[in-house]
Design a protein around this motif. Structure first.
Motif, PDB file in Angstrom:
ATOM      1  N   PRO A 100       0.590  -1.301  -0.055  1.00 42.78           N
ATOM      2  CA  PRO A 100      -0.146  -0.084   0.173  1.00 42.78           C
ATOM      3  C   PRO A 100       0.825   1.327  -0.079  1.00 42.78           C
ATOM      4  O   PRO A 100       0.868   1.992   0.818  1.00 42.78           O
ATOM      5  N   TRP A 113      -0.448   4.359   4.938  1.00 41.81           N
ATOM      6  CA  TRP A 113      -0.505   2.873   4.625  1.00 41.81           C
ATOM      7  C   TRP A 113      -1.881   2.352   5.087  1.00 41.81           C
ATOM      8  O   TRP A 113      -2.504   1.430   4.198  1.00 41.81           O
ATOM      9  N   TYR A 144      -4.455   3.604   2.979  1.00 38.14           N
ATOM     10  CA  TYR A 144      -4.497   2.817   1.528  1.00 38.14           C
ATOM     11  C   TYR A 144      -4.983   1.500   1.589  1.00 38.14           C
ATOM     12  O   TYR A 144      -5.764   1.169   0.834  1.00 38.14           O
ATOM     13  N   LEU A 183      -0.700   2.286  -5.287  1.00 38.70           N
ATOM     14  CA  LEU A 183      -2.053   2.741  -5.180  1.00 38.70           C
ATOM     15  C   LEU A 183      -2.605   3.349  -6.647  1.00 38.70           C
ATOM     16  O   LEU A 183      -3.529   2.945  -7.228  1.00 38.70           O
TER      17      LEU A 183
END
Ligand SMILES: Nc1ncnc2c1ncn2[C@@H]1O[C@H](COP(=O)(O)OP(=O)(O)OP(=O)(O)O)[C@@H](O)[C@H]1O
Ligand SMILES: [Mg+2]
Length: 238
Positions: free
Chosen positions: A120, A164, A167, A125
């Protein structure tokens, strides 16, 4: 013959590693697999060669190469049909290159489960959306099996940066994700150098027995979850 693939629009997301983890679990259970490299890097072949050098290669695993640029999709289909009809393999694992290419998209039509490895980070992404869209499109056409995001190279819980987590939440919101996550660990980064883990353990050949057996547990957990997803998918679509 059950077919699993790993897919992304970007290199280095952990596709090959994820499939190598699955192959380890398959071999440790005494089952057979056809490992198809379609990426010129031929990481499966590399893994087999290291394993044979160290005498820790499980011959239940067969490696073949069909280049994504030069193999017509019909040939891929014949190849998979023949492999299935031979009755020799419990599984086929498709190691696809990390690029949007029609060979990959076609290969996914045969997979009962596609893993979408995702670390992530911002760069990954950005590439995730198009890869998910490609899967959604196949799903709309009724031409794809189950698909799951697999979080890879994840730091220890306390060390996961806040961003993270965001994400990961976003990925979970947008797409079904696997419960198994693959940690960021040297054992996973150099797993290609070690041959099949269960033979490493059996041979007790000094590679860090505890670490190797822990890694094998994660391989097995990943395979168990894959089987459960496929079973659920089949039930939903029967
Ligand atoms: N869980 C992990 N922890 C640490 N390093 C990892 C992990 N998984 C993969 N790596 C390392 O990250 C790199 C990329 O992984 P991998 O080759 O599996 O990605 P890929 O998606 O197959 O890449 P490509 O698109 O180039 O085929 C490799 O050097 C690998 O050893
Ligand atoms: Mg790869």
């Amino acid at each position: 013959m059950r077919i699993y693939a790993a897919y992304s629009h970007k290199g280095g997301t952990g596709k090959t590693t994820s499939l190598v983890l699955l192959a380890n679990a398959i071999a440790a259970r005494g089952h057979s697999a056809l490992l198809l490299d379609s990426d010129p890097q031929q990481n499966f072949r590399m893994w087999r060669n290291y394993g044979r050098q160290m005498e820790v290669w499980d011959e239940n695993l067969t490696v073949e190469y069909r280049d994504y640029e030069t193999t017509p999709v019909m040939e891929l289909e014949d190849f998979l049909v023949n492999a299935n009809d031979s009755g020799k393999y419990d599984y086929a694992l498709l190691n696809l290159p990390g690029i949007p290419h029609r060979f990959n998209q076609h290969a996914l039509r045969y997979a009962e489960l596609t893993l979408l490895p995702f670390r992530p980070t911002p760069a990954e992404l950005a590439e995730m959306g198009p890869a998910l869209n490609a899967i959604e499109k196949l799903k709309d056409d009724g031409e794809v099996g189950a698909a799951r995001v697999l979080f890879t190279m994840i730091k220890a819980e306390s060390k996961i940066p806040e961003v993270w987590r965001d994400y990961m939440s976003e990925a979970r919101r947008r797409f079904p994700c696997m419960e198994t996550i693959i940690r960021d660990s040297t054992i996973f980064s150099d797993i290609l150098m070690r041959g099949t883990l269960h033979l490493n353990i059996k041979k007790n050949n000094g590679l860090g027995k505890y670490e190797v057996s822990k890694a094998l547990e994660i391989c097995d957990a990943l395979l168990t979850e894959c089987e459960a997803i496929v079973a659920q998918h089949e039930e939903e679509n029967s």
